[in-house]
Write an enzyme that holds these catalytic residues in place. Structure first.
Site, mmCIF file in Angstrom:
data_model
loop_
_atom_site.group_PDB
_atom_site.id
_atom_site.type_symbol
_atom_site.label_atom_id
_atom_site.label_comp_id
_atom_site.label_asym_id
_atom_site.label_seq_id
_atom_site.Cartn_x
_atom_site.Cartn_y
_atom_site.Cartn_z
ATOM 1 N N SER A 1 0.805 -1.238 0.000
ATOM 2 C CA SER A 1 0.000 0.000 0.000
ATOM 3 C C SER A 1 0.827 1.272 0.000
ATOM 4 C CB SER A 1 -0.971 0.056 1.188
ATOM 5 O OG SER A 1 -1.817 -1.037 1.160
ATOM 6 N N GLY B 1 1.559 2.728 -2.699
ATOM 7 C CA GLY B 1 1.171 3.472 -3.907
ATOM 8 C C GLY B 1 2.103 3.199 -5.078
ATOM 9 N N LYS B 2 2.481 1.939 -5.221
ATOM 10 C CA LYS B 2 3.384 1.557 -6.313
ATOM 11 C C LYS B 2 2.742 1.810 -7.672
ATOM 12 C CE LYS B 2 4.741 -2.468 -5.377
ATOM 13 N NZ LYS B 2 4.142 -3.659 -6.007
ATOM 14 N N GLY B 3 1.442 1.515 -7.750
ATOM 15 C CA GLY B 3 0.731 1.700 -9.014
ATOM 16 C C GLY B 3 0.710 3.163 -9.426
ATOM 17 N N ASP C 1 -4.772 -1.026 -10.690
ATOM 18 C CA ASP C 1 -3.621 -0.188 -11.042
ATOM 19 C C ASP C 1 -3.618 0.183 -12.521
ATOM 20 O OD1 ASP C 1 -2.371 0.336 -8.643
ATOM 21 O OD2 ASP C 1 -1.281 -1.556 -8.656
ATOM 22 N N PRO D 1 14.471 -0.300 7.734
ATOM 23 C CA PRO D 1 13.589 -1.155 6.904
ATOM 24 C C PRO D 1 13.984 -1.107 5.431
ATOM 25 C CG PRO D 1 12.285 0.204 8.412
ATOM 26 C CD PRO D 1 13.706 0.683 8.518
ATOM 27 N N CYS E 1 -24.760 0.959 -14.932
ATOM 28 C CA CYS E 1 -24.907 -0.495 -15.002
ATOM 29 C C CYS E 1 -26.008 -0.991 -14.049
ATOM 30 C CB CYS E 1 -23.563 -1.168 -14.747
ATOM 31 S SG CYS E 1 -23.467 -2.763 -15.547
ATOM 32 N N GLU F 1 -31.694 -11.311 -12.139
ATOM 33 C CA GLU F 1 -30.483 -11.548 -11.328
ATOM 34 C C GLU F 1 -30.895 -11.954 -9.909
ATOM 35 O OE1 GLU F 1 -27.500 -8.509 -11.679
ATOM 36 O OE2 GLU F 1 -26.352 -9.243 -9.976
ATOM 37 N N ARG G 1 -23.904 -9.079 -16.918
ATOM 38 C CA ARG G 1 -24.585 -10.212 -17.544
ATOM 39 C C ARG G 1 -25.986 -9.839 -18.003
ATOM 40 N NH1 ARG G 1 -22.069 -12.527 -13.280
ATOM 41 N NH2 ARG G 1 -20.334 -13.830 -13.953
ATOM 42 N N HIS H 1 -19.761 1.373 -18.257
ATOM 43 C CA HIS H 1 -19.033 2.043 -17.173
ATOM 44 C C HIS H 1 -18.211 3.214 -17.714
ATOM 45 C CE1 HIS H 1 -19.864 -0.773 -13.882
ATOM 46 N NE2 HIS H 1 -19.940 -1.671 -14.847
ATOM 47 N N GLU I 1 -16.930 5.617 -16.214
ATOM 48 C CA GLU I 1 -15.840 6.034 -15.316
ATOM 49 C C GLU I 1 -14.494 5.442 -15.729
ATOM 50 O OE1 GLU I 1 -18.258 3.947 -14.605
ATOM 51 O OE2 GLU I 1 -17.685 2.404 -13.143
HETATM 52 N N1 GLN Z 1 -25.147 -7.193 -11.733
HETATM 53 C C1 GLN Z 1 -25.472 -6.591 -12.987
HETATM 54 C C2 GLN Z 1 -25.183 -7.508 -14.154
HETATM 55 O O1 GLN Z 1 -24.415 -8.441 -14.030
HETATM 56 C C3 GLN Z 1 -24.758 -5.279 -13.157
HETATM 57 C C4 GLN Z 1 -23.278 -5.388 -13.202
HETATM 58 C C5 GLN Z 1 -22.576 -4.078 -12.987
HETATM 59 O O2 GLN Z 1 -23.132 -3.159 -12.399
HETATM 60 N N2 GLN Z 1 -21.335 -3.971 -13.423
HETATM 61 O O3 GLN Z 1 -25.698 -7.318 -15.208
#
Ligand code: GLN
Length: 542
Positions: free
Chosen positions: A14, A16-18, A71, A189, A380, A404, A469, A514, A516
Site C-alpha cells: 500500500s 502506492g506503487k501503481g 492499477d 527497513p 450499469c 439476477e 450479464r 461504465h 468512469e
Molecule cells: N449485476 C449486474 C449484471 O451483471 C450489473 C453489473 C454491474 O453493475 N457492473 O448485469
C-alpha cells in the site's frame, strides 16, 4: 526495442506503487517518449474478475474486454494509453498456460520446472506487444520477499541479463518511517528490503523512498551507502496534497532525470508539465463545491469505486468545483426515509453492483432523484435499478424486477444469451461459469439525435466499456417509453438498450456501461462533466 523499467516494492504494501509507476509513465511521456505500463500480479487467480471488491478493490475493464487490476486504471488515467489484456498478468494465468502446454506435450518430455519454464513464460508475457515503444514500465505486485512473487523477481533478473546493459532499470519503492517518539526517520527497513532484493540478484538503480517528513541529505547518503547507490539516486517521495501533483513532485526531486541517466540518456528533452500544473491549479482553486451522494454497496472499501470517484473528481475539474462525495450504504434506505439523507445533496449516483443486498434501498434513492428533480446518473446496476423503479412507479408494473434476483413477475431486466460484437454473434449460457462470461469490454452505442445524452456527448456514436450479464428487457422498453422513460442509446444492431433517460427530468440518465473507466484528469469524461454541471445548477437553485 523498448527499454524496460521494473518497479518493485518493499517494507510494506500500500505504498502506492501503481500510482508511482503511472506518474513516472506520465513524466516520460511529457518528455515525448512513447510508454506503456504493465502489471505482474503474483496471486493465483487467473484474473481479478471473480474476486470480491472487498478483497481486491475495483476490477478494471479494458477495451479488449479483460478484467484487470485497478492499477491499470491509474496507468490509463495518467498516460491516456488504453490498456490491453497483455498489460496484466497473474501467476494463475502463467501457470495455466504452462500446464496447458505441458498437457499438449509442448515440453517434449522434459521435467517442467519453475526455472526455466515458468520464468520463461513470464518473460514471454513481459516482452509481448512492445513494438514501437520507447519504454515499458513493469510493476511487480506485492513486496519483495513474498514467496509467491519469487518467480517474477527471478524472471526480471534474468531479463536484465538477457537484454544486456542499458536496456533495463530497477526502481525499488520503500518506506522510510518517521518514529514519533524518537522524532527520527528510520532507514533500517529500507536497508533490509534492499538486502532482500540483492539476495535474489537484483541491485536497484533507484530507490524511491516514501516518507511523511523530508529526508535529510545525510540520511540519503546513509541509505545509499548501505544499498550500494549514489545519494542522488535515493529519491524522497513525500506525501502530496493531491495525486495529480505526483508527476510534478517526482520531477522536482529528479526521478525522471536520474532514471534517464541510468539508461545513459543524459540529454533527454525536458518534460512539458504545463497540463499537469493546470490540473493541480484547478484542484487547489475551486470556484465552488457540490455534494453528490453515491448510493452503493461496497462502501467500506473505497478502492471498490476507485475509477468512479476519480471520474467524479475529473467532472469537478472540468467545472472548476470541488466535488464532495457522500458515500451512502443503500441498505440504510430500506430502514429509513431516503429524504433524510438525500435532501441536501445536489446530485445522486447509483453505481454498478451485483446481487440482492441493498437493491430496494437503491430503488428508493432513484425514486427520490426522479420525484425531486435531482440530477441522477445510474451506472450499469444503477441503470437496472432506475428501470425497475420506473417500471413499478411510472408504468404501474407491480413486481417488476431483475432476473439476477429470483423470478420477478415483470422481468424488466433479464439475461440476454446472444448478442453481436463487431460482425460476430457472441453467446452466453444461463448456467455458465462465473469467470469471464459477462459482456465485457468496448462496445459501440448509437445515440438518438436530440436526446439529452447525445447533447452531453456531442456525438451520436460512442464506444464504452461493459461488464455485466443482464440487460434491459426490450419487451418492456416500449411500455416504459409510453410512461416517460426513453431508450436514447442502442447497440448498433438495435437489440440491446444501452442508455435510458427521462426527458421531462432536468438530468436523469442511466447507462449500461461504465463511463468512469474512460475518464482522465486531462480529458474528463463528458457524462461526468455533464453530471457535475447539472449538480452545480441544482446547487444554485437550492
Ligand atoms: N449485476 C449486474 C449484471 O451483471 C450489473 C453489473 C454491474 O453493475 N457492473 O448485469
Amino acid at each position: 526495442m523498448a527499454r524496460l523499467i521494473f518497479i518493485t516494492g518493499g517494507v510494506v504494501s500500500s505504498l502506492g506503487k501503481g500510482l508511482a509507476s503511472a506518474a513516472l509513465g506520465a513524466l516520460l511521456q511529457a518528455r515525448g517518449y512513447k510508454v506503456r505500463l504493465r502489471k505482474l500480479d503474483p496471486y493465483l487467480n487467473v484474473d481479478p474478475g471473480t474476486m470480491s471488491p472487498f478483497q481486491h478493490g475495483e476490477v478494471y475493464v479494458t477495451d479488449d474486454g479483460s478484467e484487470t487490476d485497478l492499477d491499470l486504471g491509474h496507468y490509463e488515467r495518467f498516460t491516456g494509453v488504453s490498456a490491453l489484456k497483455s498489460d496484466n498478468v497473474t501467476s494463475g494465468r502463467i501457470y495455466s498456460q504452462v500446464i496447458e502446454k505441458e498437457r499438449k506435450g509442448g515440453y517434449l518430455g522434459r521435467t517442467v520446472q519453475v526455472i526455466p519454464h515458468v520464468t520463461d513464460m513470464i518473460k514471454e508475457f513481459v516482452l509481448a506487444e512492445t513494438d514501437g515503444l520507447d519504454f515499458l514500465l513493469v510493476e511487480i505486485g506485492g513486496t519483495v520477499g513474498d514467496i509467491e512473487g519469487l518467480p517474477f523477481f527471478e524472471a526480471i533478473r534474468q531479463l536484465s541479463n538477457d537484454l544486456g546493459r542499458g536496456q533495463t532499470a530497477f526502481i525499488h519503492l520503500t518506506l522510510v518511517p518517521y518514529i514519533e517518539a524518537a522524532g527520527e526517520l528510520k532507514t533500517k527497513p529500507t536497508q533490509h528490503s534492499v538486502k532482500e532484493l540483492r539476495a535474489i540478484g537484483i541491485q536497484p538503480d533507484i530507490l524511491l523512498c516514501r516518507a511523511s517528513h523530508p529526508i535529510p541529505e545525510e540520511e540519503r547518503r546513509k541509505i545509499g551507502l548501505f544499498c550500494n547507490l549514489p545519494a542522488d539516486r535515493v529519491i524522497p517521495a513525500l506525501d502530496v496534497d493531491t495525486i495529480y501533483r505526483v508527476p510534478l513532485a517526482y520531477h522536482d526531486v529528479g526521478l525522471d532525470t536520474q532514471l534517464l541517466r541510468v539508461f545513459g540518456l543524459d540529454n533527454a528533452p525536458p518534460p512539458d508539465l504545463s497540463r499537469w500544473q493546470d490540473v493541480v491549479d484547478r484542484v487547489k482553486n475551486p470556484e465552488g463545491e457540490v455534494r453528490i451522494a453515491v448510493v452503493g454497496k461496497y462502501m467500506q472499501v473505497k478502492d471498490s469505486y476507485k475509477s468512479l470517484s476519480e471520474a467524479l473528481d475529473h467532472g469537478g475539474l472540468a467545472n472548476n468545483v470541488k466535488v464532495h462525495l457522500d458515500w451512502i450504504d443503500s441498505e440504510v434506505f430500506e430502514r429509513e426515509d431516503a429524504a433524510v439523507f438525500l435532501e441536501g445533496v445536489n446530485a445522486i449516483l447509483v453505481p454498478g453492483g451485483f446481487g440482492e443486498r441493498g437493491t430496494e434501498g437503491k430503488i428508493n434513492a432513484v425514486k427520490f432523484a426522479r420525484e425531486r428533480n435531482v440530477p441522477f446518473l445510474g451506472i450499469c446496476y444503477g441503470l437496472h435499478m432506475a428501470v425497475i423503479e420506473a417500471a413499478r412507479d411510472l408504468a404501474g408494473l407491480e413486481g417488476a424486477g431483475t432476473t439476477e434476483i429470483g423470478h420477478p413477475k415483470h422481468p424488466v431486466i433479464g439475461l440476454m444469451t446472444e448478442w453481436v460484437k463487431g460482425n460476430q454473434v457472441e453467446t452466453r449460457a444461463a448456467d455458465g461459469d462465473l469467470g469471464g462470461t459477462m459482456r465485457l469490454g468496448a462496445y459501440t452505442a448509437m445515440l438518438t439525435p436530440g436526446s439529452k445524452v447525445a447533447e452531453v456527448y456531442g456525438a451520436t456514436e460512442i464506444s464504452e466499456r461493459h461488464r455485466h450479464r443482464y440487460e434491459v428487457n426490450t419487451d418492456y422498453a416500449r411500455q416504459l417509453e409510453q410512461h416517460g422513460m426513453t431508450v436514447s442509446g442502442w447497440s448498433p444492431d438495435g437489440r440491446l438498450p444501452e442508455i435510458m433517460e427521462i426527458p421531462s427530468h432536468p438530468w436523469f440518465i442511466g447507462v449500461q456501461f461504465h463511463p468512469e473507466l474512460k475518464s482522465r484528469p486531462l480529458e474528463p469524461h463528458p457524462l461526468f462533466t455533464g453530471f457535475v454541471a447539472a449538480a452545480v445548477q441544482k446547487s444554485r437553485l437550492v
